[in-house]
Motif scaffolding. Structure first.
Motif, short mmCIF file in Angstrom:
data_model
loop_
_atom_site.label_atom_id
_atom_site.label_comp_id
_atom_site.label_asym_id
_atom_site.label_seq_id
_atom_site.Cartn_x
_atom_site.Cartn_y
_atom_site.Cartn_z
N ILE A 63 11.81 -31.85 20.26
CA ILE A 63 12.36 -31.70 21.60
C ILE A 63 11.97 -32.88 22.49
O ILE A 63 12.78 -33.41 23.26
N SER A 64 10.71 -33.31 22.36
CA SER A 64 10.23 -34.40 23.20
C SER A 64 10.95 -35.71 22.88
O SER A 64 11.46 -36.39 23.79
N CYS A 65 11.00 -36.08 21.59
CA CYS A 65 11.66 -37.33 21.21
C CYS A 65 13.16 -37.27 21.47
O CYS A 65 13.78 -38.26 21.86
N HIS A 66 13.76 -36.07 21.24
CA HIS A 66 15.18 -35.90 21.51
C HIS A 66 15.48 -36.19 22.97
O HIS A 66 16.46 -36.87 23.32
N GLY A 67 14.62 -35.67 23.88
CA GLY A 67 14.81 -35.91 25.30
C GLY A 67 14.68 -37.39 25.66
O GLY A 67 15.44 -37.89 26.50
N ARG A 68 13.76 -38.08 24.99
CA ARG A 68 13.60 -39.51 25.27
C ARG A 68 14.80 -40.31 24.78
O ARG A 68 15.18 -41.31 25.40
N VAL A 69 15.39 -39.86 23.67
CA VAL A 69 16.61 -40.52 23.19
C VAL A 69 17.75 -40.29 24.18
O VAL A 69 18.50 -41.21 24.51
N ARG A 71 17.57 -39.79 27.32
CA ARG A 71 17.33 -40.56 28.55
C ARG A 71 17.27 -42.06 28.27
O ARG A 71 16.96 -42.84 29.17
N LYS A 72 17.56 -42.44 27.02
CA LYS A 72 17.61 -43.84 26.58
C LYS A 72 16.26 -44.55 26.67
O LYS A 72 16.19 -45.77 26.71
N ILE A 73 15.18 -43.76 26.69
CA ILE A 73 13.84 -44.34 26.60
C ILE A 73 13.59 -44.83 25.18
O ILE A 73 12.96 -45.86 24.95
N ILE A 74 14.10 -44.03 24.22
CA ILE A 74 14.09 -44.44 22.80
C ILE A 74 15.51 -44.82 22.43
O ILE A 74 16.45 -44.04 22.66
N SER A 75 15.70 -45.99 21.87
CA SER A 75 17.05 -46.48 21.55
C SER A 75 17.57 -45.85 20.26
O SER A 75 16.81 -45.35 19.43
#
Length: 359
Positions: A63-69, A71-75
């Motif tokens: 959930i955490s990494c999915h949210g960062r993706v 929000r384009k924090i993780i490309s």
């Protein structure tokens, strides 16, 4: 278009065979961080533009990494790189933090439960499920557990509330607050840990040495050791030191007691072993470890100590059998009592005493 399907009519439900391939490819955890609580992610095209669930273009994200993706924090490029080199396959395990209610040290196993009890299950002298009390002000109690499959192979650990599943040749499945592990096509562990509620182990089918522990379809605990079987329909334990203790520390009478006693008395290569209270616990004679009954309980390779079941216990450090950390390198937790914590503080160069596993 509903929220359960996109403009092409593709439903959010991913068929089981496709989910299985995605899990295997990802090492059963988030490809970025290795967390076991995951979503099935369409990388490119995203779900809104996808016409099929293609496992080659999908992966697992927590959930955490999915949210960062999102929000384009993780490309997306970073997600593709992680898909090609998943974190859990690199580490060999997946993990998650268990948000369980440890304040009252309560846990439910099948229909049985325990509360304010330190050690829930001990098999052959080895704590298998236990709560570690707080050692510092403001610190919560911590759950520790070691789970095995029906062939006696370790499949997962809870190391002070940190869940780790060894991802090799297993299927680790999570949905909402429930975790499930299948090993060799046998579902050997299912547990639910919703919010602050009691952690419930609803399915367990494992074996340590000659002792099997199973939760059957009626939520009964079935424990088999050798030819003996113990069935517990429902057990409630509260404010005890230990709940269930099965079997003794493995030991064999390899030598004649008198001849061994003479060898020790004349110090023919004999060395005394001390416990954490600096009391005599046993002997080491020519690389073999004996208890006070003159039974063989372990042996040494260089300075490393093993049980007679060939399980690594610790290292010989002076007159102590000890280990520097409160867990082994593979993540398996070691039972640490308040007295053992104090021993470690007073003897930082020795570590934690683990002689209790043998002596």
């Amino acid at each position: 278009m509903s929220d359960k399907e996109n403009k092409y009519g593709l439903k959010r439900y991913v068929p089981s065979d496709i989910r299985a391939k995605i899990r295997r490819d990802a090492g059963f955890g988030c490809v970025i961080c290795g967390c076991v609580l995951v979503d099935y992610e369409h990388i490119d095209p995203e779900f809104s533009q996808a016409k099929e669930h293609n496992p080659e273009k999908m992966t697992l994200l927590c959930i955490s990494c999915h949210g960062r993706v999102s929000r384009k924090i993780i490309s997306k490029r970073a997600v593709w790189e992680a898909k090609n080199n998943p974190r859990s396959l690199h580490d060999g395990f997946v993990h998650d933090l268990l948000f369980v209610n440890t304040e009252e040290m309560e846990i439910k196993i099948g229909n049985s439960s325990s509360k304010s009890t330190k050690i829930i299950l001990t098999i052959c002298g080895k704590p298998i499920i236990w709560f570690e009390p707080p050692f510092e002000d403001g610190e919560p109690s911590k759950l520790c557990a070691i789970f095995y499959d029906e062939n006696g192979k370790a499949i997962s650990y809870v190391n002070r509330n940190q869940f780790t599943a060894l991802s090799t040749n297993q299927d680790v499945w999570s949905k909402s607050t429930k975790l499930s592990i299948t090993s060799n096509d046998v579902r050997c562990l299912v547990m639910d840990r919703e919010g602050d509620s009691v952690l419930h182990i609803s399915k367990m089918q494992g074996k340590y040495l000659d002792t099997s522990v199973t939760i059957d379809s009626q939520d009964r605990l079935i424990m088999t050791q050798g030819v003996s079987t113990l069935t517990i329909g429902a057990l409630r334990v509260e404010n005890c030191g230990s709940a269930i203790v099965l079997g003794d520390i493995p030991a064999i009478a390899k030598y004649n007691k008198l001849s061994l006693a003479v060898s020790i008395a004349y110090n023919y290569g004999a060395k005394a072993v001390l416990d954490l209270k600096n009391k005599f616990a046993g002997w080491i004679v020519n690389g073999e470890i004996f208890n006070r009954k003159y039974e063989l309980v372990g042996f040494m390779r260089a300075k490393k100590v093993y049980s007679i079941a060939n399980e690594f216990i610790g290292s010989l450090n002076g007159s102590y059998i000890a280990h520097m950390d409160d867990c082994y390198e593979n993540g398996e937790p070691i039972f640490v009592s308040p007295e053992n914590m104090e021993f470690k503080r007073n003897n930082p160069s020795i570590g934690y005493d683990v002689s209790f596993r043998l002596l």
